[in-house]
Design an enzyme around this catalytic site. Structure first.
Site, PDB file in Angstrom:
ATOM      1  N   ILE A   1       0.838  -1.103   0.084  1.00  0.00           N
ATOM      2  CA  ILE A   1      -0.186   0.092  -0.282  1.00  0.00           C
ATOM      3  C   ILE A   1       0.848   1.292   0.095  1.00  0.00           C
ATOM      4  O   ILE A   1       0.597   2.095  -0.778  1.00  0.00           O
ATOM      5  CB  ILE A   1      -1.096  -0.054   1.104  1.00  0.00           C
ATOM      6  CG1 ILE A   1      -1.799  -1.201   1.198  1.00  0.00           C
ATOM      7  CG2 ILE A   1      -1.705   1.166   1.226  1.00  0.00           C
ATOM      8  CD1 ILE A   1      -2.877  -1.237   2.359  1.00  0.00           C
TER       9      ILE A   1
ATOM     10  N   THR B   1       6.919  -0.560   5.997  1.00  0.00           N
ATOM     11  CA  THR B   1       6.170  -0.779   4.501  1.00  0.00           C
ATOM     12  C   THR B   1       4.717  -1.128   5.084  1.00  0.00           C
ATOM     13  O   THR B   1       4.773  -1.829   6.009  1.00  0.00           O
ATOM     14  CB  THR B   1       6.923  -1.623   3.654  1.00  0.00           C
ATOM     15  OG1 THR B   1       8.175  -1.209   3.260  1.00  0.00           O
ATOM     16  CG2 THR B   1       6.106  -1.814   2.397  1.00  0.00           C
TER      17      THR B   1
ATOM     18  N   LYS C   1       1.648  -3.279   8.922  1.00  0.00           N
ATOM     19  CA  LYS C   1       2.563  -2.238   8.836  1.00  0.00           C
ATOM     20  C   LYS C   1       3.917  -3.055   9.524  1.00  0.00           C
ATOM     21  O   LYS C   1       4.178  -3.567  10.566  1.00  0.00           O
ATOM     22  CB  LYS C   1       2.377  -1.113   9.923  1.00  0.00           C
ATOM     23  CG  LYS C   1       3.551  -0.041  10.036  1.00  0.00           C
ATOM     24  CD  LYS C   1       2.931   0.992  10.753  1.00  0.00           C
ATOM     25  CE  LYS C   1       3.949   2.273  10.777  1.00  0.00           C
ATOM     26  NZ  LYS C   1       3.615   3.304  11.502  1.00  0.00           N
TER      27      LYS C   1
ATOM     28  N   ASP D   1       2.798  13.784  14.984  1.00  0.00           N
ATOM     29  CA  ASP D   1       3.366  13.707  13.482  1.00  0.00           C
ATOM     30  C   ASP D   1       2.212  14.024  12.843  1.00  0.00           C
ATOM     31  O   ASP D   1       1.836  13.270  11.851  1.00  0.00           O
ATOM     32  CB  ASP D   1       3.989  12.501  13.248  1.00  0.00           C
ATOM     33  CG  ASP D   1       4.950  12.755  11.881  1.00  0.00           C
ATOM     34  OD1 ASP D   1       5.045  13.668  11.605  1.00  0.00           O
ATOM     35  OD2 ASP D   1       4.846  11.600  11.268  1.00  0.00           O
TER      36      ASP D   1
END
Length: 639
Positions: free
Chosen positions: A16, A23, A39, A133
């Site tokens: 994805i 990744t 993930k 973030d």
């Protein structure tokens, strides 16, 4: 890794996205037969314990949240060099994809996205940690229009500082000034980032640009975020104020967390007209784009509404009216024309048909009136002033009923926040509608808690509809240990009910830590207790120059300041390391010194008068083969 079954359970089907740390793959949980997002940390980082800890911290942090706007984490594990998180799969796109495709968004769409993001962050803030973030890449928009916040990989507990690597973690364009200066992680850094994201949604660009990250960071530190109306002429000042409030360079001026900013966002929306909310910014790429492949329902679409004739009732009423109009009439009797009176047969037939039609119309109209005609719909009065609401009710043929007033964080003072019956409800003509009018946000004064014990101070705040916020400690010669020195906001200041109040609590008078190294264990404990401190003996002992059984080292060291009753850890010496002394008699001086140094000793030469010009070792202070403490000095005699 495509096709690989990770950890014997998760079959990887497609990649994805790729990030700096991991990744993300679409995978299938073969055990539960469900699609999820996997993930997987880059194998090159799996050897770094700090990255693995951060990965695991993300799983634990998100697991503490149960919120519809947060991407859920199902599982965490590892297989060889692959460390992974199994997460909720959101079919759709990111906010970055939307901005890249459409440029600037209409204010309504921007607020439709911002509000669920703030709801998710508010849940995190109230749970005790911050995201750190926030950026468009971490806002997922599902095909069904749901908005979710992802990637809590940089999550930190409230009021922590990141200084282990000397680098600030986050994304340059969205860093708050205090993050850049000292790595502070408080809810206000997420508020700042959300303000930047809102600016970007409204204008299609970031507020600060530069040729290098350093230039962008400098602007965040020294320049205010410009008002979005500078880029979008005619943008309402309420949105300028919302961006300015969220991106204030001084964190104390910003809303204290995402919940407070959410309240401001809703106030701003309520103050805007439909025309203002649907204004198309000049930076928009596709203002009239409508298609079956639209990926989010929160982005405004151009919708064509078919023209319809006005009907007397709503959909439910129409169904009832249709049933009524299907009443069956008895068939008319066959016409018989009496002899000698030509023309009377057709006339009677016409009158019979007319009477039947009038009967049907009368019955239908009566049924319609009983079911619908004597009713009307309650018009929408939410967000209207009381005067405006009363006018709307009067125009609809309704009366204003009982008016009550309540506090509200989301509705402006004097506007209607609820009605009974609610908007769209059926009510008999001439009926009354009760309304609840907002008294505005409830405000309270921060009490003077100086000298109040911490537990009592927290109780006092809750009694006044305030929330105890972050607690920090400082030394104080005048305030007893465990009592409040000051609050932020200060005593007497006015705040909305439910606001957080930070507390600074006294650690008591500072105590200078005495030096107890070299002392026996008993003497060291006694000296620390005389100073008002406690001693704790480390479980492991170490070799040192100090005598066996004495204190080899202490933590904290001499000169540091602690609060009375704090603990000093003592490490006890096992004595020095004993090393066998090499025999160097008869050797040249240089060689002897080399051997002794290699064994861990310092060397001292004793030449006397007779050895001033000699170069051979005649004797040594510790005989060869004997043991001496490592690091001690061996004296060699030279002849």
């Amino acid at each position: 890794m495509l096709g690989h079954v990770l950890d014997g359970r998760y079959r990887i089907d497609a990649r994805i996205a790729v990030g700096g740390m991991a990744t993300v793959y679409r995978a299938v949980d073969t055990r539960l037969d469900r699609v999820l997002a996997l993930k997987v940390m880059h194998p090159s980082l799996a050897a770094d314990a700090s990255f693995v800890d951060r990965f695991i911290r993300e799983a634990k942090s998100v697991a503490r949240l149960s919120h519809p706007n947060v991407v859920g984490v199902y599982d965490q594990g590892a297989e060889g060099a692959y460390v992974y998180l199994a997460m909720e799969y959101v079919a759709g796109c990111t906010l970055r994809d939307v901005l890249r495709d459409r440029g600037a968004l209409r204010p309504r769409a921007a607020l439709d996205i911002l509000e669920p993001v703030l709801a998710a962050l508010g849940a995190a803030h109230r749970a005790g940690f911050v995201h750190r973030d926030m950026k468009p890449e971490n806002v997922l928009i599902g095909d069904d229009g749901r908005v979710k916040v992802a990637d809590f990989g940089l999550v930190r507990a409230v009021d922590t500082v990141t200084n282990t690597t000397g680098a600030v973690l986050g994304t340059v364009s969205y860093l708050a000034p205090e993050q850049i200066e000292n790595g502070t992680a408080t809810p206000s850094v997420d508020v700042y980032a959300c303000g930047v994201v809102l600016y970007e949604m409204l204008t299609g660009g970031k507020p600060h640009a530069g040729e290098s990250p350093a230039q962008v960071l400098y602007k965040h530190l020294h320049e205010d975020v410009p008002p979005p109306s500078a880029q979008v002429p005619g943008l309402p000042f309420e949105l300028d104020e919302l961006v300015a409030s969220a991106t204030a360079r001084t964190p104390e001026v910003r809303p204290h967390d995402a919940v407070a900013l959410l309240g401001q966002a809703r106030d701003a929306r309520a103050a805007l007209t439909d025309a203002q909310l649907d204004t198309v910014p000049p930076q928009a790429h596709q203002t009239e784009h409508v298609g079956a492949d639209d990926r989010t329902s929160v982005i405004p679409r151009a919708v064509t509404t078919p023209v319809q004739l006005p009907l007397p009732t709503d959909a439910a009423d129409q169904a009832q009216l249709n049933r009524t109009s299907r009443l069956e009439m008895p068939p008319p009797a066959p016409p018989v024309a009496p002899a000698g009176r030509p023309g009377r047969g057709p006339q009677r037939r016409t009158l019979a048909i007319l009477a039947a039609v009038l009967l049907v119309l009368g019955v239908g109209t009566g049924v319609w009136y009983i079911n619908s005609g004597q009713f009307t719909k309650v018009p929408s009065v939410l967000n209207q002033t009381q005067t405006q609401a009363e006018k709307r009710l009067d125009a609809a043929g309704l009366e204003t009923g009982q008016v009550t007033r309540e506090y509200s964080d989301t509705y402006k003072r004097g506007t209607v926040m609820d009605s009974d019956p609610g908007s769209g409800a059926r009510i008999r003509n001439g009926g009354s509608v009760d309304m609840t009018v907002s008294k505005g946000a409830k405000t309270v004064k921060v009490p003077d808690l100086r000298g109040t014990p911490l537990g009592t101070a927290k109780s006092d705040l809750k009694k006044r509809d305030l929330e105890p916020g972050m607690t920090t400690k400082e030394f104080s010669d005048s305030i007893a240990k465990g009592s409040v020195i000051r609050t932020d906001p200060g005593a007497g200041e006015t705040r909305k009910a439910g606001s957080a109040v930070a507390l600074v609590v006294s650690k008591g008078s500072p105590v200078d830590v005495p030096d107890v190294t070299g002392e026996s264990e008993q003497d060291a404990i006694a000296d620390l207790e005389d100073a008002g401190l406690k001693a704790e003996i480390a479980t492991q002992r170490v070799n040192s120059e100090e005598d066996k059984g004495s204190v080899a080292r202490q933590s904290p060291a001499e000169g540091k300041q602690l609060a009375e009753g704090d603990t000093v850890t003592l490490t006890i010496s096992k004595g020095p390391v004993m090393v066998e002394v090499p025999d160097v008699t008869g050797l040249k001086v240089d060689e002897a010194k080399s051997r002794l140094s290699a064994a861990g000793f310092d060397v001292k030469e004793d030449r006397g008068i007779l050895g001033l010009f000699g170069d051979t070792v005649d004797g040594q202070s510790v005989e060869g083969g004997d043991e001496a403490p490592k690091g001690s000095t061996i004296t060699i005699t030279i002849r």
